[in-house]
Design a protein around this motif. Structure first.
Motif, mmCIF file in Angstrom:
data_model
loop_
_atom_site.group_PDB
_atom_site.id
_atom_site.type_symbol
_atom_site.label_atom_id
_atom_site.label_comp_id
_atom_site.label_asym_id
_atom_site.label_seq_id
_atom_site.Cartn_x
_atom_site.Cartn_y
_atom_site.Cartn_z
ATOM 1 N N SER A 9 0.764 -1.246 0.090
ATOM 2 C CA SER A 9 0.144 0.171 0.082
ATOM 3 C C SER A 9 0.928 1.351 -0.059
ATOM 4 C CB SER A 9 -0.820 0.019 1.178
ATOM 5 O OG SER A 9 -0.254 0.131 2.413
ATOM 6 N N VAL A 10 0.189 2.350 -0.452
ATOM 7 C CA VAL A 10 1.206 3.507 -0.364
ATOM 8 C C VAL A 10 0.983 4.151 0.917
ATOM 9 C CG1 VAL A 10 -0.642 5.155 -1.363
ATOM 10 C CG2 VAL A 10 1.614 5.468 -1.694
ATOM 11 N N GLY A 11 -0.052 3.857 1.482
ATOM 12 C CA GLY A 11 -0.393 4.517 2.874
ATOM 13 C C GLY A 11 0.319 3.509 4.061
ATOM 14 N N ARG A 69 -7.941 8.479 3.457
ATOM 15 C CA ARG A 69 -7.902 7.415 4.816
ATOM 16 C C ARG A 69 -9.035 7.883 5.504
ATOM 17 N NH1 ARG A 69 -5.272 4.417 2.497
ATOM 18 N NH2 ARG A 69 -3.466 3.150 3.059
ATOM 19 N N HIS A 100 -13.216 0.835 0.015
ATOM 20 C CA HIS A 100 -11.750 1.116 0.056
ATOM 21 C C HIS A 100 -11.153 0.288 -1.328
ATOM 22 C CE1 HIS A 100 -7.826 2.081 2.510
ATOM 23 N NE2 HIS A 100 -7.614 1.927 1.111
HETATM 24 C C1 DGY Z 1 -3.108 2.466 -0.402
HETATM 25 O O1 DGY Z 1 -2.290 1.885 -1.049
HETATM 26 O O2 DGY Z 1 -2.444 3.023 0.693
HETATM 27 C C2 DGY Z 1 -4.321 2.223 -0.713
HETATM 28 O O3 DGY Z 1 -5.316 2.737 0.121
HETATM 29 C C3 DGY Z 1 -5.106 0.555 -0.719
HETATM 30 O O4 DGY Z 1 -4.726 0.357 0.689
#
Ligand code: DGY
Length: 320
Positions: A77-79, A238, A285
């Motif tokens: 995930s990027v987050g 988020r 999501h």
């Molecule tokens: C992220 O990559 O953060 C997206 O929200 C998928 O979790």
């Protein structure tokens, strides 16, 4: 021969990702029907050197304490707000994430939610399916214009910029709010302004900031009251950045007029007051949910793990 490190994959991932990892690790994972959680996660992670996790997994002190051998956590995930970065740093555990590969897919979903909320797609589709359509009238289901409107982007990073780029095709004026000026703002024709000014001036607002202590409830009752009547709020960032209870209350008063939400304060549970409202479009999501983006995310997480196993520099470590 050097012993292969032990890896736990906490969630279901694509078979080709597992095959990419297999030569480098002793594997326990690719959970097929559910994400691992609670005691089962602690138990299965306990003897692992490496973890492959996803946005739904909490990597907190309790998990780190249970994994004395742990050296690396790769999140697909990027987050990375689900990972206690300070605790990892204190224990010398490396953390990697997946920037870039999901930018365009996530920007597409921001637009899908904006268009759907502004033009009441979910509400009208439900109404049609329920068999209510028997005539056409001029004042039926009037929505908000998107073309030619002012778009406010809170967080002009990679995804914010991709959203702004799409706004050009809709002849929109773009405002953005960022702690620092965005280097590409002039190219995107985007103008930086203070948060309150953006909320009061934009016809539609998209949230793309990371979840941090500073952005928790960035958008609460006070901020929502600044928005224009009939405007649209989109959150693809988020949960927790918006106060969901305050948003439900504000949506009842028409300020904003509608919302498109992909993320929630208490995922996977959605605030019941939001579920009752017709003027909010809710998705689970799925911002990055195209095959190419999700495969890109999982492969990049795996690339980081393989690089670590081969003692090469990590492609995308979380910035310290
Ligand atoms: C992220 O990559 O953060 C997206 O929200 C998928 O979790």
């Amino acid at each position: 021969m050097k012993e292969r490190p032990k890896l736990l994959v906490t969630c279901r991932v694509f078979p080709e990702v597992i095959e990419h990892l297999r030569p480098h690790f002793v594997l326990d994972g690719n959970a097929t029907d559910r994400a691992l959680a609670g005691d089962e996660l602690l138990r299965r992670a306990a003897d692992r050197d490496a973890l492959f996790v996803a946005a739904g997994d909490r990597v907190d002190r309790a998990l780190l304490d249970a994994c004395p051998r742990l050296k690396i956590v790769a999140t697909g995930s990027v987050g990375y707000n689900h990972i206690d970065i300070d605790a990892c740093r204190a224990r010398g555990v490396a953390v990697t994430y997946t920037p870039g590969v999901l930018t365009e897919a996530t920007a597409d979903l921001a637009w899908a939610l904006l268009m759907a909320a502004a033009r009441r797609l979910a509400e009208t589709e439900r109404w049609l399916r329920e068999g209510h359509w028997n005539t056409w009238t001029f004042d039926q289901f009037l929505g908000a214009d998107v073309h030619g409107a002012t778009l406010g982007i809170i967080g002009m990073g990679r995804i914010g910029s991709a959203i702004a780029r799409r706004a050009r095709g809709f002849d929109m004026r773009v405002l953005y709010h960022n702690r620092t000026p965005a280097a590409n703002a002039a190219d995107l024709g985007a103008q930086r302004c203070a948060l309150d000014e953006l909320l009061a001036s934009a016809d539609h607002v998209v949230l793309v900031v990371p979840a941090t202590a500073q952005t928790h409830h960035l958008i609460g009752a006070r901020e929502l009251a600044l928005m224009k009547p009939g405007s649209v709020l989109v959150n693809i960032a988020r949960g927790g950045i918006v106060d969901d209870a305050a948003l439900a209350q504000a949506l009842r008063s028409g300020r904003p007029g509608a919302a498109g939400l992909d993320v929630y304060e208490n995922e996977p549970h959605v605030h019941p007051a939001l579920l009752d409202l017709p003027n909010v479009v809710l998705t689970p999501h799925i911002g990055s949910a195209t095959r190419s983006a999700r495969l890109g995310m999982a492969m990049l997480a795996a690339d980081n793990l393989v690089a670590w196993a081969e003692e090469r520099p990590l492609p995308t470590p979380v910035p310290l």
